[in-house]
Scaffold this active site. Structure first.
Site, PDB file in Angstrom:
ATOM      1  N   ASP A  30      13.758-100.433  81.699  1.00  0.00           N
ATOM      2  CA  ASP A  30      12.675-100.050  80.784  1.00  0.00           C
ATOM      3  C   ASP A  30      13.276 -99.347  79.566  1.00  0.00           C
ATOM      4  O   ASP A  30      14.169 -98.499  79.695  1.00  0.00           O
ATOM      5  CB  ASP A  30      11.686 -99.124  81.506  1.00  0.00           C
ATOM      6  CG  ASP A  30      10.367 -99.019  80.773  1.00  0.00           C
ATOM      7  OD1 ASP A  30       9.349 -99.486  81.293  1.00  0.00           O
ATOM      8  OD2 ASP A  30      10.361 -98.454  79.650  1.00  0.00           O
ATOM      9  N   ILE A  31      12.785 -99.687  78.384  1.00  0.00           N
ATOM     10  CA  ILE A  31      13.325 -99.128  77.137  1.00  0.00           C
ATOM     11  C   ILE A  31      12.998 -97.637  77.009  1.00  0.00           C
ATOM     12  O   ILE A  31      13.695 -96.902  76.294  1.00  0.00           O
ATOM     13  CB  ILE A  31      12.768 -99.935  75.931  1.00  0.00           C
ATOM     14  CG1 ILE A  31      13.648 -99.804  74.720  1.00  0.00           C
ATOM     15  CG2 ILE A  31      11.324 -99.558  75.631  1.00  0.00           C
ATOM     16  CD1 ILE A  31      13.313-100.803  73.606  1.00  0.00           C
ATOM     17  N   ASN A  83       0.609-101.432  86.683  1.00  0.00           N
ATOM     18  CA  ASN A  83      -0.532-101.031  85.864  1.00  0.00           C
ATOM     19  C   ASN A  83      -1.339-102.289  85.542  1.00  0.00           C
ATOM     20  O   ASN A  83      -0.782-103.265  85.031  1.00  0.00           O
ATOM     21  CB  ASN A  83      -0.059-100.367  84.566  1.00  0.00           C
ATOM     22  CG  ASN A  83       0.681 -99.062  84.831  1.00  0.00           C
ATOM     23  OD1 ASN A  83       0.296 -98.294  85.708  1.00  0.00           O
ATOM     24  ND2 ASN A  83       1.740 -98.814  84.078  1.00  0.00           N
ATOM     25  N   GLY A  89      -3.377 -97.969  81.811  1.00  0.00           N
ATOM     26  CA  GLY A  89      -2.090 -97.712  81.172  1.00  0.00           C
ATOM     27  C   GLY A  89      -1.240 -98.952  80.938  1.00  0.00           C
ATOM     28  O   GLY A  89      -0.094 -98.834  80.517  1.00  0.00           O
ATOM     29  N   GLN A  90      -1.804-100.148  81.196  1.00  0.00           N
ATOM     30  CA  GLN A  90      -1.004-101.352  80.918  1.00  0.00           C
ATOM     31  C   GLN A  90      -0.853-101.527  79.410  1.00  0.00           C
ATOM     32  O   GLN A  90      -1.842-101.515  78.664  1.00  0.00           O
ATOM     33  CB  GLN A  90      -1.668-102.603  81.532  1.00  0.00           C
ATOM     34  CG  GLN A  90      -0.774-103.837  81.380  1.00  0.00           C
ATOM     35  CD  GLN A  90      -1.324-105.083  82.089  1.00  0.00           C
ATOM     36  OE1 GLN A  90      -2.399-105.055  82.688  1.00  0.00           O
ATOM     37  NE2 GLN A  90      -0.583-106.167  82.001  1.00  0.00           N
ATOM     38  N   HIS A  96       3.958-107.173  85.368  1.00  0.00           N
ATOM     39  CA  HIS A  96       5.287-106.706  85.756  1.00  0.00           C
ATOM     40  C   HIS A  96       5.151-105.596  86.783  1.00  0.00           C
ATOM     41  O   HIS A  96       4.099-104.948  86.888  1.00  0.00           O
ATOM     42  CB  HIS A  96       6.079-106.217  84.535  1.00  0.00           C
ATOM     43  CG  HIS A  96       5.328-105.228  83.709  1.00  0.00           C
ATOM     44  ND1 HIS A  96       4.380-105.604  82.774  1.00  0.00           N
ATOM     45  CD2 HIS A  96       5.345-103.880  83.694  1.00  0.00           C
ATOM     46  CE1 HIS A  96       3.864-104.530  82.224  1.00  0.00           C
ATOM     47  NE2 HIS A  96       4.426-103.461  82.768  1.00  0.00           N
ATOM     48  N   HIS A  98       6.918-102.045  88.014  1.00  0.00           N
ATOM     49  CA  HIS A  98       7.867-100.972  87.728  1.00  0.00           C
ATOM     50  C   HIS A  98       8.585-100.575  89.014  1.00  0.00           C
ATOM     51  O   HIS A  98       7.948-100.447  90.070  1.00  0.00           O
ATOM     52  CB  HIS A  98       7.146 -99.727  87.201  1.00  0.00           C
ATOM     53  CG  HIS A  98       6.437 -99.920  85.895  1.00  0.00           C
ATOM     54  ND1 HIS A  98       6.942 -99.475  84.696  1.00  0.00           N
ATOM     55  CD2 HIS A  98       5.243-100.505  85.599  1.00  0.00           C
ATOM     56  CE1 HIS A  98       6.096 -99.762  83.722  1.00  0.00           C
ATOM     57  NE2 HIS A  98       5.061-100.393  84.243  1.00  0.00           N
TER      58      HIS A  98
HETATM   59  P1  5GP Z   1       3.019-101.039  81.220  1.00  0.00           P
HETATM   60  O1  5GP Z   1       2.537 -99.788  80.567  1.00  0.00           O
HETATM   61  O2  5GP Z   1       2.485-102.283  80.522  1.00  0.00           O
HETATM   62  O3  5GP Z   1       2.830-101.075  82.710  1.00  0.00           O
HETATM   63  O4  5GP Z   1       4.590-101.029  81.060  1.00  0.00           O
HETATM   64  C1  5GP Z   1       5.257-101.585  79.963  1.00  0.00           C
HETATM   65  C2  5GP Z   1       6.621-100.990  79.951  1.00  0.00           C
HETATM   66  O5  5GP Z   1       7.451-101.833  79.159  1.00  0.00           O
HETATM   67  C3  5GP Z   1       6.693 -99.591  79.351  1.00  0.00           C
HETATM   68  O6  5GP Z   1       7.208 -98.682  80.315  1.00  0.00           O
HETATM   69  C4  5GP Z   1       7.602 -99.754  78.138  1.00  0.00           C
HETATM   70  O7  5GP Z   1       8.473 -98.646  77.969  1.00  0.00           O
HETATM   71  C5  5GP Z   1       8.357-101.033  78.440  1.00  0.00           C
HETATM   72  N1  5GP Z   1       8.733-101.814  77.270  1.00  0.00           N
HETATM   73  C6  5GP Z   1       7.931-102.146  76.217  1.00  0.00           C
HETATM   74  N2  5GP Z   1       8.609-102.888  75.327  1.00  0.00           N
HETATM   75  C7  5GP Z   1       9.861-103.057  75.843  1.00  0.00           C
HETATM   76  C8  5GP Z   1      11.010-103.743  75.386  1.00  0.00           C
HETATM   77  O8  5GP Z   1      11.034-104.354  74.306  1.00  0.00           O
HETATM   78  N3  5GP Z   1      12.119-103.700  76.176  1.00  0.00           N
HETATM   79  C9  5GP Z   1      12.133-103.043  77.365  1.00  0.00           C
HETATM   80  N4  5GP Z   1      13.287-103.062  78.058  1.00  0.00           N
HETATM   81  N5  5GP Z   1      11.064-102.363  77.829  1.00  0.00           N
HETATM   82  C10 5GP Z   1       9.930-102.393  77.082  1.00  0.00           C
END
Ligand code: 5GP
Ligand code: ZN
Length: 106
Positions: A30-31, A83, A89-90, A96, A98
């Protein structure tokens, strides 16, 4: 041309390092990590969220990928989070899972 950031990552557009991959999914860091180790297990197939996922075989393969990639990363204990939907929080609408391990800030 896809606008989905995770589809672009899967396509190799950003040269993101995959810490694990198989026929069904890729796994990368995760970034913006919320834990000492924060990995994302992302199906190669674009599915918006768990609500749109109708392939139970794929869901099983994704959970096996969680286990196998955690093991490959040397993790014995970890938390998994999915999420589903904006209010939960998605942020990225390509489903995906985590994987969080170590000190978790969630
Ligand atoms: P969500 O909130 O949708 O469950 O999680 C999305 C996750 O993707 C977040 O934790 C966010 O930091 C990560 N993320 C978003 N854009 C990028 C990206 O370009 N590269 C990587 N490695 N992670 C990303
Ligand atoms: Zn996608």
């Amino acid at each position: 041309m896809t606008e989905c950031i995770f589809c672009k990552i899967i396509n190799g557009d950003f040269n993101t390092e995959f810490v694990y991959e198989n026929e069904y999914a890729v796994v990368f860091r995760d970034i913006n990590p919320k834990a000492d180790t924060h990995l994302l297990v992302v199906p190669r197939k674009h599915v918006e969220s768990l609500n749109e996922l109708d392939d139970e075989v794929l869901l099983g393969k994704l959970m096996m990928t969680v286990r196998d990639s955690a093991k490959a990363a040397g993790l014995k204990s970890y938390r998994t989070v999915i999420n589903t939907g904006k209010e939960a929080g998605q942020e990225v609408f390509h489903m995906h899972i985590h994987i969080l391990a170590g000190s978790i800030k969630l």
